[in-house]
Design a protein around this motif. Structure first.
Motif, mmCIF file in Angstrom:
data_model
loop_
_atom_site.group_PDB
_atom_site.id
_atom_site.type_symbol
_atom_site.label_atom_id
_atom_site.label_comp_id
_atom_site.label_asym_id
_atom_site.label_seq_id
_atom_site.Cartn_x
_atom_site.Cartn_y
_atom_site.Cartn_z
ATOM 1 N N THR A 167 0.832 -1.203 0.000
ATOM 2 C CA THR A 167 0.000 0.000 0.000
ATOM 3 C C THR A 167 0.861 1.244 0.000
ATOM 4 O OG1 THR A 167 -1.769 -1.144 1.179
ATOM 5 C CG2 THR A 167 -1.803 1.256 1.227
ATOM 6 N N PHE A 170 -2.270 2.256 5.473
ATOM 7 C CA PHE A 170 -3.575 2.396 4.865
ATOM 8 C C PHE A 170 -3.986 3.863 4.871
ATOM 9 C CE2 PHE A 170 -3.667 0.910 9.224
ATOM 10 C CZ PHE A 170 -4.361 1.914 9.896
ATOM 11 N N SER A 171 -4.917 4.205 3.997
ATOM 12 C CA SER A 171 -5.450 5.566 3.963
ATOM 13 C C SER A 171 -6.221 5.839 5.246
ATOM 14 C CB SER A 171 -6.358 5.747 2.755
ATOM 15 O OG SER A 171 -5.634 5.532 1.553
ATOM 16 N N GLN A 189 -9.301 3.694 6.675
ATOM 17 C CA GLN A 189 -9.453 2.456 5.899
ATOM 18 C C GLN A 189 -8.894 1.225 6.594
ATOM 19 O OE1 GLN A 189 -11.184 2.352 2.952
ATOM 20 N NE2 GLN A 189 -11.649 4.448 3.603
ATOM 21 N N SER A 236 -8.641 -2.189 8.466
ATOM 22 C CA SER A 236 -9.614 -3.279 8.563
ATOM 23 C C SER A 236 -10.214 -3.367 9.958
ATOM 24 C CB SER A 236 -8.955 -4.617 8.185
ATOM 25 O OG SER A 236 -7.852 -4.880 9.034
ATOM 26 N N LEU A 257 -12.773 -0.523 10.083
ATOM 27 C CA LEU A 257 -13.965 -0.843 9.288
ATOM 28 C C LEU A 257 -14.754 -1.980 9.911
ATOM 29 C CD1 LEU A 257 -12.432 -0.615 5.716
ATOM 30 C CD2 LEU A 257 -13.825 1.093 6.876
#
Length: 250
Positions: free
Chosen positions: A6, A241-242, A245, A247, A250
């Protein structure tokens, strides 16, 4: 395996590395160390079938070997030379086949040895530790510049991949030195804590911007993308990660 893809995609570095001859400066604090990027640069260089020289003023070889092993990289299968900046030894007395030990009072011998090596990625971890050992800012900066010139020369003349990655601790004692190195770098990676405060899901944030020398790069310069990423460090992985974002978020 650490999820550095990423990061590479965000910077538009397909191989995970900048252009040959580039200088990358990484800074972090006590709560957000930039050393988490060292495995990324080591593994990316190995995947390009190029050697690495790791000069450390912070840790022993076993420390890095343990971290890389947890992340799925077997250092014994690749071309890595470790230079121990924590140990003072008679550099000239070491047999050629022995991994050299850095001698603080014999820098010219280290530079001579460095010039004799094939094109390599030189990674320096903990350069600002020299300030704690009594060296002046100008002396440390001169060491940085000398290593940079060697890397640039090898990238131009010898072929292969050569570059410089320097990881430093940014605090009130090293701030002026770090600012001077930013002006002499092509890329600057800044690790910081979250502005919103501590989080169990996010270890901190990484800002990547062009250094003052970025305009001198002839290739890949237009493709580079500055980035702001969050990251999370666990026992065996580093996730980039952005913002928003993750995991786990989320």
């Amino acid at each position: 395996m650490a999820t550095y893809k990423t990061l590479s995609a965000s910077l538009n570095w397909p191989t995970g590395l900048p252009a040959p001859g580039s200088t990358v400066l990484i800074s972090g604090g006590l709560e957000s160390e930039g050393s988490v990027l060292i495995p990324h640069f080591v593994n990316s260089t190995f995947e390009s079938q190029q050697p690495v020289i790791l000069l450390s003023f912070r840790q022993t070889f076993n420390h890095y070997m343990h971290i890389m092993r947890k992340m799925g990289v077997n250092l014994a299968r690749h071309k890595l030379q470790f230079v121990n900046g924590l140990v003072q030894a008679d550099f000239s007395a070491l047999p050629p086949a022995t991994r050299p030990h850095f001698t603080l009072d014999k820098w010219p011998e280290f530079f001579q040895w460095l010039n004799e090596q094939p094109p390599s990625l030189l990674i320096i971890d903990g350069l600002c530790s020299l300030l704690d050992q009594g060296f002046s800012m100008s002396q440390v900066l001169q060491f940085f510049v000398s290593c940079q010139r060697i890397a640039e020369t090898k990238a131009e003349l010898d072929g292969g991949y050569a570059g410089l990655v320097v990881n430093v601790l940014l605090d009130e004692f090293s701030e002026l030195l770090v600012r001077s190195m930013i002006r002499r770098s092509h890329y600057f990676f800044s690790f910081e804590g979250l502005s919103s405060g501590a989080s169990n899901d996010v270890s901190g944030q990484l800002t990547v911007i062009p250094g003052h020398l970025h305009c001198q790069i002839q290739t890949q310069a237009k493709d580079f993308k500055p980035a702001l990423l969050h990251y999370r460090v666990s026992d065996v992985t580093v996730q980039f990660f952005s913002p928003g974002q993750s995991s786990t978020v989320l």
